[in-house]
Design a protein around this motif. Sequence first.
Motif, short mmCIF file in Angstrom:
data_model
loop_
_atom_site.label_atom_id
_atom_site.label_comp_id
_atom_site.label_asym_id
_atom_site.label_seq_id
_atom_site.Cartn_x
_atom_site.Cartn_y
_atom_site.Cartn_z
N THR A 140 0.85 -1.19 0.00
CA THR A 140 0.00 0.00 0.00
C THR A 140 0.89 1.24 0.00
OG1 THR A 140 -1.66 -1.23 1.22
CG2 THR A 140 -1.87 1.17 1.27
N LEU A 141 0.57 2.19 -0.88
CA LEU A 141 1.38 3.41 -0.96
C LEU A 141 0.49 4.59 -1.38
CD1 LEU A 141 3.15 3.67 -4.30
CD2 LEU A 141 2.30 1.43 -3.63
N PRO A 142 0.96 5.82 -1.24
CA PRO A 142 0.13 6.97 -1.61
C PRO A 142 -0.24 6.96 -3.09
CG PRO A 142 2.02 7.66 -0.29
CD PRO A 142 2.24 6.23 -0.64
N LYS A 195 -4.91 6.27 -1.32
CA LYS A 195 -3.90 5.19 -1.35
C LYS A 195 -4.11 4.31 -2.59
CE LYS A 195 -2.50 5.46 3.12
NZ LYS A 195 -1.16 5.97 3.31
N ILE A 196 -3.08 3.56 -2.94
CA ILE A 196 -3.30 2.45 -3.86
C ILE A 196 -2.76 1.17 -3.22
CG2 ILE A 196 -3.31 3.74 -6.04
CD1 ILE A 196 -0.42 2.69 -6.51
N HIS A 197 -3.43 0.06 -3.53
CA HIS A 197 -2.97 -1.25 -3.07
C HIS A 197 -2.48 -2.00 -4.31
CE1 HIS A 197 -5.05 -0.45 0.67
NE2 HIS A 197 -6.15 -0.19 -0.02
N VAL A 198 -1.23 -2.45 -4.25
CA VAL A 198 -0.67 -3.19 -5.38
C VAL A 198 -0.57 -4.66 -4.96
CG1 VAL A 198 1.31 -3.37 -6.94
CG2 VAL A 198 0.68 -1.14 -5.99
N LEU A 199 -1.29 -5.55 -5.66
CA LEU A 199 -1.24 -6.99 -5.34
C LEU A 199 -0.17 -7.66 -6.19
CD1 LEU A 199 -4.95 -8.20 -5.21
CD2 LEU A 199 -3.64 -6.96 -3.53
N VAL A 210 3.45 0.09 2.94
CA VAL A 210 3.10 -0.92 3.95
C VAL A 210 2.89 -2.25 3.23
CG1 VAL A 210 1.41 -1.62 5.70
CG2 VAL A 210 1.94 0.81 5.39
N LEU A 211 3.53 -3.29 3.74
CA LEU A 211 3.33 -4.63 3.17
C LEU A 211 2.35 -5.41 4.03
CD1 LEU A 211 6.08 -4.15 1.55
CD2 LEU A 211 6.39 -6.60 1.82
N SER A 212 1.36 -6.07 3.40
CA SER A 212 0.42 -6.88 4.18
C SER A 212 -0.17 -7.96 3.27
CB SER A 212 -0.69 -5.99 4.74
OG SER A 212 -1.33 -5.32 3.68
N SER A 213 -1.12 -8.74 3.83
CA SER A 213 -1.80 -9.76 3.01
C SER A 213 -3.08 -9.17 2.47
CB SER A 213 -2.17 -10.97 3.87
OG SER A 213 -1.00 -11.53 4.39
N PRO A 214 -3.44 -9.48 1.22
CA PRO A 214 -4.68 -8.93 0.68
C PRO A 214 -5.91 -9.55 1.35
CG PRO A 214 -3.60 -10.36 -0.94
CD PRO A 214 -2.70 -10.29 0.25
N THR A 215 -7.00 -8.80 1.37
CA THR A 215 -8.27 -9.34 1.87
C THR A 215 -8.93 -10.12 0.74
OG1 THR A 215 -9.53 -7.47 1.08
CG2 THR A 215 -8.61 -7.30 3.31
#
Length: 318
Positions: free
Chosen positions: A244-246, A272-276, A297-302
């Motif tokens: 996730t980034l601006p 924000k944008i989420h890049v999978l 931020v690195l995380s797991s996608p929903t």
Amino acid sequence: MERGHGTGEIIVVEDLVKEYPNGVLANDHINMRIAEGEIVGVVGPNGAGKTTLIKQLTCELLPTEGNIYIMGIDIVKDPANIKPFIGVCPQDGGLIHHLTVWEHVYYFARLKGLPKERARENTDKILRMLNLESHEKKVVRELSGGLKRRVFVSIALVNEPKIIFLDEPTTGLDPISRMEFWKIIRKVNDHHSPKTTVVVTTHYLEELDYISDRLIFINDGRIVLEGDSMAVRRLILDYDTKITLPKKYKEVVMRTLMKEGVGCKVKEEHNKIHVLLTKDDVSAAVSEIIKFTSDIVLSSPTLDEVFMGVVENEENTD
Ligand SMILES: Nc1ncnc2c1ncn2[C@@H]1O[C@H](COP(=O)(O)OP(=O)(O)OP(=O)(O)O)[C@@H](O)[C@H]1O
Ligand SMILES: [Mg+2]
């Protein structure tokens, strides 16, 4: 009219539509065929239409349009004839809190029309199979969430149905109880010959690993993807990391990732944008993105985010 039966298909759903009186189209032309003995996972985010589908398959809700045949019986026209063959574990069921586990299962067996002796035998057998024997004298009110879910499943199974429908049976359980629960479901599936057919819904992505032979993904009331669980997993769980980034970096980051040959899916949300991404691409992507911003931020996608990937994949291959 006979449909499906004799071909090994125990459930046949044709163009099923459910529109609620408030105009919500909860199931939008669903078609599916389930073979006897299969464990099928119906997966989708909140509000996808899973419970609506299960309720129609279990004669609790009348379809607006379409046909449902179970064991060759048209269950919309003839619900009474199918009920002895199915067991249901609803998403929002109530238990009678002052009864013991044993009494609960036994009374439901009697309610389902089993004579006393068989009700007693089956109650003992099911409690043994679900590892509830040591809890059988406890009153339901004192049980943990996981044990309560097992009581629900015992009730669904006590008349030895050919098909069980489980709507989000693991909601609220911790990961270990969830894994134990799925082992029990496998055992149930295997216990009879021919095997018991299991239709189960979930919105836990982590569970797809061990729940089913086949997965049916629904989103917005429609089937968006279905198939052998390994193949589906490969397709969707590949995108298992999210950065996730601006949003202001979207254009430049996308351009760079494309140039570097990094495949990804992007979802916008507010600023924000989420890049999978796939696991293999994470380090390459991170080293490119931090050239532009360290606000990542690195995380797991929903599940919803993975769905977005799935739907796009399907559209792209058309
Ligand atoms: N009785 C009802 N009347 C009107 N709309 C309803 C009714 N029940 C469900 N809906 C709507 O139908 C859609 C599908 O709901 P459904 O409960 O089938 O989804 P679901 O996939 O089971 O969701 P969840 O994961 O939250 O259990 C939702 O938009 C929901 O708000
Ligand atoms: Mg539901």
